[in-house]
Structures are given as C-alpha cells and as structure tokens.
Design an enzyme around this catalytic site. Sequence first.
Site, PDB file in Angstrom:
ATOM      1  N   GLY A  28       0.723  -1.183  -0.088  1.00 35.64           N
ATOM      2  CA  GLY A  28      -0.043  -0.040  -0.002  1.00 35.64           C
ATOM      3  C   GLY A  28       0.923   1.261  -0.146  1.00 35.64           C
ATOM      4  CB  CYS A  29       0.158   4.617  -0.958  1.00 35.57           C
ATOM      5  SG  CYS A  29      -1.739   4.826  -0.276  1.00 35.57           S
ATOM      6  CE1 TYR A  30      -1.041   8.580   4.388  1.00 35.99           C
ATOM      7  CE2 TYR A  30      -2.970   7.224   4.095  1.00 35.99           C
ATOM      8  CZ  TYR A  30      -2.381   8.417   4.252  1.00 35.99           C
ATOM      9  OH  TYR A  30      -3.125   9.477   4.432  1.00 35.99           O
ATOM     10  CB  THR A  31       2.181   0.097   3.771  1.00 38.59           C
ATOM     11  OG1 THR A  31       1.632  -0.146   2.566  1.00 38.59           O
ATOM     12  CG2 THR A  31       0.586  -0.098   4.920  1.00 38.59           C
TER      13      THR A  31
END
Length: 344
Positions: free
Chosen positions: A147-150
């Site tokens: 994922g992006c935030y991750t």
Amino acid sequence: MKVSIIGATGYAGVELLRILHNHPEADIAYLTSESSAGKKISDIYEHLRGIYDQVLISMDNIQQIAAESDFLFICLPHGHAMQVGKTIENQNTRIIDLGADYRFTDTAVYEEWYRVKHTHKNAARVYGLAELHRQEIKTAKIIGNAGCYTTASILALAPLVREGLIDPSTIIIDAKSGVSGAGRSAKLANHFPELYDSFKAYAVSSHRHTPEIEQELSSLAGEHIILNFTPHLLPMSRGILSTCYANLTASTAYEKIDDAFIKAYGSEFFIRLLGRGTYPATKNVRGSNFCDIGWHIDERTGRVIVLSAIDNLVKGAAGQAVQNFNIACGFEENTGLLMTPIYP
C-alpha cells in the site's frame, strides 16, 4: 509480455498505462472496466487521446483474458482481486494485485480490518515491497502490491527495526497523503470546497494500513509490534510524507542510525538517502518511483524521527507494481521507470 489491467479507469490503472507506455517489454492485451465497458479509455481520460484509444471490456470472461495475458494488474477495490485469483488459479497467468486482498500472510487479520471474508485463503502470495522481498517476488504467482502509506512508513523504519536500534513498542507514524489516495469516486470529503485550504486527520487508530505496517515490521523485528498510525489528508493531488518517531535503544550511537540506512538502501536505485538532518518533500518525488528518506535525532528526548516522501500513485501503487513486474520477469528493475520527478 502481454499484460492486462483489470479496473483500468481508476487512478492507479491510468497511472499504470502512463508508465507501461514507455516499457519496452510490456504490451497491453486488455483493459477492463465494469462501469465503462464499450467506451474508449481515451473518452474517459482525454489526456490519453492518440496514445491509448483501446476499448474497455467487461471482465465477465476473465478466464479468456487471463489465458491471453502473462500478467494481470488488478486495480480493483478490496474484495474483488481474490475472486479473480480463485477463478484463474489453475491458469499460468501471474497476478499483481494493487489492492489489499493478497497483502496479508494471515487472512484473519485481513478479515478483521477489512470486514470482508477472504475467499482465497490458501493462495500462495508474496508481499510486494521489492526492497524487502525481492527474492520471493522473482518466482511468485501472486504479488500483493504494498500500500501507499505502508510503503513510505515501512521503508522509513525497516533498517532501524532490523538492526534493533529502536524500541519497537514506541513507534508512532504520522503520515499525510494527497487526495488521489482516496480514489476517483466522488465523495463529499473530497469535494473541492470541503478539501481546499484545509488539513485534517482521519481514521485515527483504525486505518486499514496499520496491520500491514505491523506485519512487515514484526517480521523484521522477530516480535509482534503494535504501533500508532495516524493518516492525514492534504489539499493536493499526489504525494505522501510519512513522519515516523521511535525511542532509540540505550546503546544506540548516532552513527549506527546512518550506517543502518546505508546498509539497507545504499545500493537501492529507487531509494534516495538524503541523510541526517534533511527534509524530504513530496514535490521532489512527484511523478517518479523514488522514495526520499531523511532522519533526525532528538538528543533531548532520545528519539529518532525519520521522514520519507513518495508519490502515492507511483512508488505507492503503479510504479511499485511495475517494479515488481520487472523483478518477476527478470528485467532490469528500473525498466520503464526511469522518469524524472515532475518539477515544479
């Protein structure tokens, strides 16, 4: 390689098209859309006129699409990719899922946080963060794109967790994202008058990327990590800035922090180490697959603060998917991804 994009009309799908257009080893076989089947992709996104004028189709016959594709890039909301994966599990087509369905090693965690029953529990999968799982990605049939935030948060903290330089029970992640991370569907919170000239947190203590970050950092630490993750929405279209805090262990010399980042990422093409005392900025990675990382040491509190910046649609989604595709195919990892950041 013949590739098809399932769910091509979302922001991640269109970003994939932008990147794959300059990829010398990828040919688009099919583009699917359930809401716009029969239309040209360029009728929906006019910037693609004369570049991609392909007609969108439904994925009703997903087995035929898969049979004529070496890879499926699945750009669908969570809950849908696993249905595709299960349907074509006896075919040779490989999957890169840009959603959440194949990111978790424990599907019970997925079910708890996403409130959806996992219907492809036994599928062999690899977490698609190249800098951590490059070897496994090479042979994986299903890659759960990170994922992006991750991506921003895990890359910021992984070297320190792996080397035991911080107390993992003290990790706090404060992250901000551009609004494209919420997808293309109309939502009141993303309406221009609601969003413009404002800045707010959301999903405090409940964001679905939290267990994904915990999974990967726990694996590196060799112990179960529970952390605080708070996302914020910024009035801009692209970009993520993640600010990560943790207490240093008593024996940690400051030079060890620098050494840990160099050891982990010194030879990584897509990670740019700005060094101690620096300030990564979203503008400096916009439109690129780079992750910029800088760090600060607060002597007064005994904490390290790590800052990382990515483009959420590139390194946080489509660019990362192409990076994984390159690894899985044995291509040079930066093939098709040598675009400079867009500035200003």
